[in-house]
Design an enzyme around this catalytic site. Structure first.
Site: not given
Ligand code: BG6
Length: 450
Positions: A13, A121, A151, A155, A189, A208, A213, A298
């Site tokens: 935007r 996602k 993603h 990996k 994390e 999330d 994942h 986290k």
């Molecule tokens: C993302 C989440 O999809 O994956 C994040 O939204 C998370 O909250 C991240 O930190 C973790 O990915 P990676 O590659 O750092 O393990």
């Protein structure tokens, strides 16, 4: 690796010039983070950013799509490139309008080249909404054009599990309930929610990273060998595992780190989980009765992601009277950091007495701390999308299978227990595994530390 004439058009935007967006990209590429410490070759950066363009527009404004069409047609005329990928890094509530307008303006027509769509996602917020979105997508696009991106599938370390299991002969025969005691998956994390509070507070840890994942980590680790290494076969095997997951909402616990409520854009009375731990099983003949413990969160002590396969204790009791003589072998796929595959074993301590040592056999990616030779998952997945390879993208049924499990687990609505930042989650997570006479493995920072 990028096709010679490829161009990228960013749409948002705000008012920006091509020059401004290019400088912004240069700045971002140069930023270092835990995941991105790659060497930056300025020549490559120059070449890449010279292909980046910016177009100001509102995605919910029907009239904007005429402007977009003209813009893209001009670019195509200059470059003779007619293949297009629309990458929707945007709010899901805009999707329908975008699809509709791409159709109306005939930007979806594949007469001169291919048209593909990448969406990230979250694909929906539960099973029903994911199904609805999938049906909506199919009204406008063919499944072959749709790339649902998680993603984790890009990996290297996750993909390598398949090579390790199916490319080598000696581990596969013991990858089953006869030899494996249990499996542990950790995605920890050390950071908090940072600036993503607004999004995160709506979803929480389980939606999330758990629904997507971590379920994929289970699928890659437990799937049967596909007949061939192609999209249809590999995806079908992943889906079989996802459909065989046995949800038990009494076996999930939630946590929230203390201080979360003071983070930016978090509701003052938020009950959002920043940590969860669960136990599940996969109902397939191979994995009958093998518990899978999964945790993520986290503000935990480390930034570490790994899968550990804990084998049964030795049947041969020859050394069980010695120190660590009944330690199980543990096979760990370390996804981050110090990426590699590590097998924990017992060896004899050198000397005349019979004493044992715990040691490791390991395959490590990183030849040195300075050289990081692992491609970023997005690098892999964006290239795959350009080449039309959907093997490491989710299909509709796969995402729906993930949500079926997630929805069933989320029928547990107990508020999260508070945990202190820097510890491994709340007490309830310890109890979840201790009740079975087992313990969480503390991820070793010594693995693959070269
Ligand atoms: C993302 C989440 O999809 O994956 C994040 O939204 C998370 O909250 C991240 O930190 C973790 O990915 P990676 O590659 O750092 O393990």
């Amino acid at each position: 690796m990028l096709p010679d004439k490829m161009q990228v058009v960013g749409i948002a935007r705000g008012a920006k010039t091509d020059l401004e967006i290019r400088e912004y990209f240069r700045e971002v590429l140069g930023m270092k983070s835990k995941h991105h410490d790659h060497h930056i070759d300025e020549k490559v950066v120059d070449k890449l950013i010279s292909r980046i363009h910016y177009l100001q527009g509102q995605l919910d404004d029907d009239k904007f799509y005429g402007v977009l069409k003209n813009y893209l047609e001009n670019l195509s005329a200059q470059t003779h490139v007619n293949n297009r990928i629309f990458y929707l890094a945007t709010y899901p509530n805009l999707y329908q309008g975008i699809f509709e307008n791409l159709k109306k303006s005939k930007l979806d027509v594949e007469d001169k080249g291919f048209v593909r769509l990448i969406i990230e996602k979250p694909i929906g917020t539960d099973y029903a909404s994911a199904k609805e979105l999938n049906q909506l997508l199919l009204q406008y696009f063919d499944e072959k054009q749709i790339y649902r991106l998680d993603h984790y599938l890009g990996k290297e370390t996750l993909q390598n599990i398949l090579t390790f299991r199916f490319g080598n002969e000696f581990f596969e025969p013991v990858m089953n309930h006869e030899y494996v005691d249990h499996i542990q998956i950790t995605a920890a994390e050390d950071l908090g929610v940072g600036l993503r509070g607004e999004y995160y507070d709506q979803v929480g840890a389980f939606r999330d990273v758990g629904q997507n994942h971590q379920l994929q980590m289970i699928a890659f680790t437990l799937m049967e060998a596909p007949d061939e290494f192609n999209n249809i076969e590999v995806t079908a095997q992943r889906i079989k595992i996802l459909n065989a997951l046995r949800p038990d909402p009494t076996k999930i616990v939630f946590g929230q780190y203390s201080g979360y409520l003071d983070e930016e854009k978090i509701r003052p009375d938020s009950k959002t989980d920043t940590f969860y731990a669960l136990k599940t099983f996969v109902d397939t003949p191979r994995w009958q009765g093998v518990p899978i413990y999964v945790r993520a969160g986290k503000k935990l002590p480390e930034y570490v992601t790994e899968i550990s396969i804990v084998f049964k204790k030795p049947v041969n009791k020859l050394f069980s009277h010695l120190d660590c003589g009944d330690q199980p072998n543990i096979l760990t796929f370390r996804l981050f950091p110090n990426e590699g595959i590590v097998l924990q074993i017992l060896t004899k301590k050198p000397g005349s007495s019979q004493m044992l040592d715990k040691d490791v056999m390991q395959f490590c990616y990183k030849p040195s701390d300075k050289i990081h030779n692992l491609p970023d998952p997005y690098q892999r997945l964006l290239t795959d999308a350009m080449q039309g390879d959907q093997t490491f993208f989710n299909d509709a049924e796969e995402v729906e299978a993930e949500w079926k499990f997630a929805d069933a687990m989320l029928t547990k609505t107990t508020p999260p227990s508070t945990y202190t930042p820097g510890c491994w989650g709340p007490e309830s997570a310890e109890k979840l595994i201790k009740d079975d006479g087992r313990e969480w493995i503390v991820p070793s920072m010594e693995f693959c530390r070269i």
